[in-house]
Design a protein around this motif. Structure first.
Motif, PDB file in Angstrom:
ATOM      1  N   TYR A  14      35.945  -5.531 120.752  1.00 55.26           N
ATOM      2  CA  TYR A  14      35.708  -4.861 119.471  1.00 55.26           C
ATOM      3  C   TYR A  14      34.853  -5.762 118.589  1.00 55.26           C
ATOM      4  O   TYR A  14      35.205  -6.915 118.374  1.00 55.26           O
ATOM      5  CB  TYR A  14      37.032  -4.615 118.736  1.00 55.26           C
ATOM      6  N   LEU A  15      33.755  -5.218 118.077  1.00 55.85           N
ATOM      7  CA  LEU A  15      32.926  -5.974 117.144  1.00 55.85           C
ATOM      8  C   LEU A  15      33.355  -5.621 115.726  1.00 55.85           C
ATOM      9  O   LEU A  15      33.642  -4.454 115.454  1.00 55.85           O
ATOM     10  CB  LEU A  15      31.452  -5.601 117.344  1.00 55.85           C
ATOM     11  N   PRO A  16      33.404  -6.606 114.823  1.00 56.39           N
ATOM     12  CA  PRO A  16      33.872  -6.305 113.459  1.00 56.39           C
ATOM     13  C   PRO A  16      32.862  -5.514 112.618  1.00 56.39           C
ATOM     14  O   PRO A  16      31.660  -5.623 112.808  1.00 56.39           O
ATOM     15  CB  PRO A  16      34.088  -7.698 112.853  1.00 56.39           C
ATOM     16  N   TYR A  17      33.392  -4.710 111.705  1.00 55.96           N
ATOM     17  CA  TYR A  17      32.576  -4.001 110.710  1.00 55.96           C
ATOM     18  C   TYR A  17      32.391  -4.911 109.496  1.00 55.96           C
ATOM     19  O   TYR A  17      33.147  -5.869 109.320  1.00 55.96           O
ATOM     20  CB  TYR A  17      33.327  -2.750 110.231  1.00 55.96           C
ATOM     21  N   SER A  18      31.422  -4.590 108.638  1.00 53.46           N
ATOM     22  CA  SER A  18      31.282  -5.340 107.380  1.00 53.46           C
ATOM     23  C   SER A  18      30.744  -4.435 106.277  1.00 53.46           C
ATOM     24  O   SER A  18      30.112  -3.410 106.553  1.00 53.46           O
ATOM     25  CB  SER A  18      30.369  -6.552 107.583  1.00 53.46           C
ATOM     26  N   LYS A  19      31.026  -4.831 105.020  1.00 54.38           N
ATOM     27  CA  LYS A  19      30.636  -3.984 103.884  1.00 54.38           C
ATOM     28  C   LYS A  19      29.202  -4.265 103.450  1.00 54.38           C
ATOM     29  O   LYS A  19      28.792  -5.413 103.358  1.00 54.38           O
ATOM     30  CB  LYS A  19      31.561  -4.269 102.693  1.00 54.38           C
ATOM     31  N   VAL A  20      28.473  -3.192 103.163  1.00 55.14           N
ATOM     32  CA  VAL A  20      27.089  -3.342 102.702  1.00 55.14           C
ATOM     33  C   VAL A  20      26.932  -2.650 101.350  1.00 55.14           C
ATOM     34  O   VAL A  20      27.300  -1.477 101.193  1.00 55.14           O
ATOM     35  CB  VAL A  20      26.088  -2.683 103.682  1.00 55.14           C
ATOM     36  N   THR A  21      26.410  -3.385 100.368  1.00 58.77           N
ATOM     37  CA  THR A  21      26.078  -2.796  99.070  1.00 58.77           C
ATOM     38  C   THR A  21      24.670  -3.255  98.709  1.00 58.77           C
ATOM     39  O   THR A  21      24.050  -4.023  99.448  1.00 58.77           O
ATOM     40  CB  THR A  21      27.043  -3.299  97.963  1.00 58.77           C
ATOM     41  N   LYS A  22      24.225  -2.806  97.556  1.00 54.16           N
ATOM     42  CA  LYS A  22      22.891  -3.200  97.079  1.00 54.16           C
ATOM     43  C   LYS A  22      22.749  -4.736  97.067  1.00 54.16           C
ATOM     44  O   LYS A  22      21.677  -5.263  97.353  1.00 54.16           O
ATOM     45  CB  LYS A  22      22.704  -2.614  95.677  1.00 54.16           C
ATOM     46  N   GLU A  23      23.840  -5.438  96.739  1.00 55.70           N
ATOM     47  CA  GLU A  23      23.777  -6.908  96.617  1.00 55.70           C
ATOM     48  C   GLU A  23      23.430  -7.603  97.928  1.00 55.70           C
ATOM     49  O   GLU A  23      22.721  -8.594  97.931  1.00 55.70           O
ATOM     50  CB  GLU A  23      25.113  -7.487  96.122  1.00 55.70           C
ATOM     51  N   ASN A  24      23.959  -7.113  99.049  1.00 55.26           N
ATOM     52  CA  ASN A  24      23.724  -7.844 100.302  1.00 55.26           C
ATOM     53  C   ASN A  24      22.908  -7.053 101.330  1.00 55.26           C
ATOM     54  O   ASN A  24      22.741  -7.495 102.457  1.00 55.26           O
ATOM     55  CB  ASN A  24      25.060  -8.291 100.928  1.00 55.26           C
ATOM     56  N   VAL A  25      22.382  -5.894 100.910  1.00 63.38           N
ATOM     57  CA  VAL A  25      21.707  -5.031 101.898  1.00 63.38           C
ATOM     58  C   VAL A  25      20.497  -5.736 102.549  1.00 63.38           C
ATOM     59  O   VAL A  25      20.184  -5.508 103.721  1.00 63.38           O
ATOM     60  CB  VAL A  25      21.300  -3.666 101.288  1.00 63.38           C
ATOM     61  N   HIS A  26      19.854  -6.641 101.807  1.00 63.44           N
ATOM     62  CA  HIS A  26      18.677  -7.353 102.370  1.00 63.44           C
ATOM     63  C   HIS A  26      19.040  -8.139 103.628  1.00 63.44           C
ATOM     64  O   HIS A  26      18.212  -8.333 104.499  1.00 63.44           O
ATOM     65  CB  HIS A  26      18.063  -8.270 101.302  1.00 63.44           C
ATOM     66  N   GLU A  27      20.316  -8.567 103.718  1.00 69.92           N
ATOM     67  CA  GLU A  27      20.725  -9.319 104.924  1.00 69.92           C
ATOM     68  C   GLU A  27      20.735  -8.423 106.161  1.00 69.92           C
ATOM     69  O   GLU A  27      20.718  -8.914 107.286  1.00 69.92           O
ATOM     70  CB  GLU A  27      22.140  -9.884 104.744  1.00 69.92           C
ATOM     71  N   TYR A  28      20.808  -7.112 105.937  1.00 68.77           N
ATOM     72  CA  TYR A  28      20.911  -6.189 107.069  1.00 68.77           C
ATOM     73  C   TYR A  28      19.589  -5.530 107.414  1.00 68.77           C
ATOM     74  O   TYR A  28      19.397  -5.038 108.510  1.00 68.77           O
ATOM     75  CB  TYR A  28      21.948  -5.103 106.763  1.00 68.77           C
ATOM     76  N   LEU A  29      18.662  -5.486 106.421  1.00 72.35           N
ATOM     77  CA  LEU A  29      17.349  -4.882 106.686  1.00 72.35           C
ATOM     78  C   LEU A  29      16.587  -5.889 107.557  1.00 72.35           C
ATOM     79  O   LEU A  29      16.624  -7.086 107.286  1.00 72.35           O
ATOM     80  CB  LEU A  29      16.606  -4.644 105.378  1.00 72.35           C
ATOM     81  N   ASN A  30      15.907  -5.364 108.578  1.00 69.76           N
ATOM     82  CA  ASN A  30      15.229  -6.244 109.566  1.00 69.76           C
ATOM     83  C   ASN A  30      14.634  -7.511 108.978  1.00 69.76           C
ATOM     84  O   ASN A  30      13.655  -7.487 108.282  1.00 69.76           O
ATOM     85  CB  ASN A  30      14.097  -5.488 110.260  1.00 69.76           C
TER      86      ASN A  30
END
Ligand code: GAL
Ligand code: CA
Length: 342
Positions: free
Chosen positions: A326-342
């Motif tokens: 199982y891979l963990p989920y994580s929360k994404v908001t405007k504050e940290n979304v840049h970490e998830y965008l390529n």
């Protein structure tokens, strides 16, 4: 003299047998080439199509490391019967590991039987078979994520937003009027996500008023349609939309746009997945947040496990429990979304 010779013969025989036993205990690699056969419940599903892109990347990485891989992908197009045939075809074509995204997660028996008959291991992914079926054979594996965790994290995102912004309670009645857009009936990621998101809000003391629960099968267009119906009934009363995935959250937003609702009456939209479009909507402040479904991590786990099963190096794989990863989920908001965008 004869006795001594006999003793020597017995010793040599025993040594020979020991060497033989030791050899058979060692894991002999069955093959050094990985032929992966994949079948997907529906390749037009956004999250799965993005997961497949990641999987192809992971196989390239294995190739660069000198592990030869080839893959064949089949789309079951929401038919379990079609998928059963695809599995047979993939085995006949010489696949030595199968990655199966079940159409009906409660109906894997036929697939398991053929795989077992040909001794081809199966990695189920994303649509988790029931525990009983996973016990049918010791070469069955699962790679996915913990549905409960995604629901809890979605609930927490909602709580954080409601506590930070009193405007979300548009009509100031001290309650949050909410609707839920649900995935497929019977899918582990639908009912469990809904239950845990709502439970988390309740536990954190947020007063809720449920307006409507609608099934939209993970699908953006269906979600738009359901949301238009909800708006027909409740007009601008909805304050929070919890969607079991991003595509359905986006579909709900489409409904508001189509019916020309002004920005002031828009509810808070929260999704799950962090698809390309979902992340973009968070970046653009259209969607308040999402819960990241780690497709890169899942793709890597499926690729590495596939290779390990074929080369007999399964002991190098770290499992969450039994044959499950199982891979963990994580929360994404405007504050940290840049970490998830390529
Ligand atoms: C979920 C995902 C949905 C959909 C579904 C298909 O994990 O959140 O978007 O892809 O799997 O089984
Ligand atoms: Ca309210």
């Amino acid at each position: 003299m004869k006795g001594k010779k006999r003793l020597a013969e017995i010793i040599i025989l025993c040594m020979g047998m020991y060497v033989l036993c030791a050899c058979s205990k060692q894991k002999v690699p069955v093959s050094d080439k990985i032929y992966v056969g994949i079948t997907c419940y529906d390749q037009s599903d956004t999250f799965l199509s993005e997961l497949l892109v990641c999987f192809k990347e992971e196989l390239k990485i294995l190739n660069q490391k000198g592990i030869e891989t080839t893959m064949t992908v089949r789309n079951a197009d929401r038919s379990q019967r079609v998928q059963n045939d695809q599995v047979k075809e993939l085995i006949n074509a010489g696949c030595n590991v199968l990655c199966v995204n079940l159409v009906d997660r409660a109906d894997p028996s036929e697939i398991i039987d053929v795989a077992k008959e040909h001794d081809v291991p199966i990695i189920f992914f994303n649509r988790e078979p029931v525990a009983e079926d996973m016990k049918q054979w010791d070469k069955l594996y699962y790679v996915g994520a913990d549905a409960k965790q995604s629901g809890v994290l979605q609930g927490e995102l909602a709580v954080e937003m409601i506590q930070k912004n009193s405007q979300i309670d548009h009509n100031k009645d001290g309650k949050i009027q909410y609707v839920v857009l649900e995935g497929e009936a019977g899918h582990q990621d639908a009912i469990i996500r809904t239950e845990n998101a709502v439970d988390t809000l309740n536990q954190k003391g947020i007063e809720l008023e449920k307006l409507s629960y609608q099934i939209a099968n993970w699908n953006r267009a269906q979600a738009q349609n359901r949301m238009e119906q909800i708006l027909g009934q409740y007009k601008n009363r909805v304050e929070l939309v919890l969607a079991n995935n991003d595509d359905m959250a986006l579909g709900a937003m489409d409904a508001y746009k189509k019916l020309n609702y002004t920005e002031a009456v828009l509810p808070v939209f929260i999704g799950i997945d962090g698809t390309d479009m979902g992340l973009k909507a968070v970046e653009d402040s259209m969607m308040a947040g999402t819960v990241y479904n780690d497709k890169e991590g899942q793709a890597r786990a499926i690729a590495e496990l596939s290779a390990a099963l074929v080369t007999g190096e399964e002991d190098k794989i770290e499992f969450s429990k039994g044959n499950y990863i199982y891979l963990p989920y994580s929360k994404v908001t405007k504050e940290n979304v840049h970490e998830y965008l390529n």
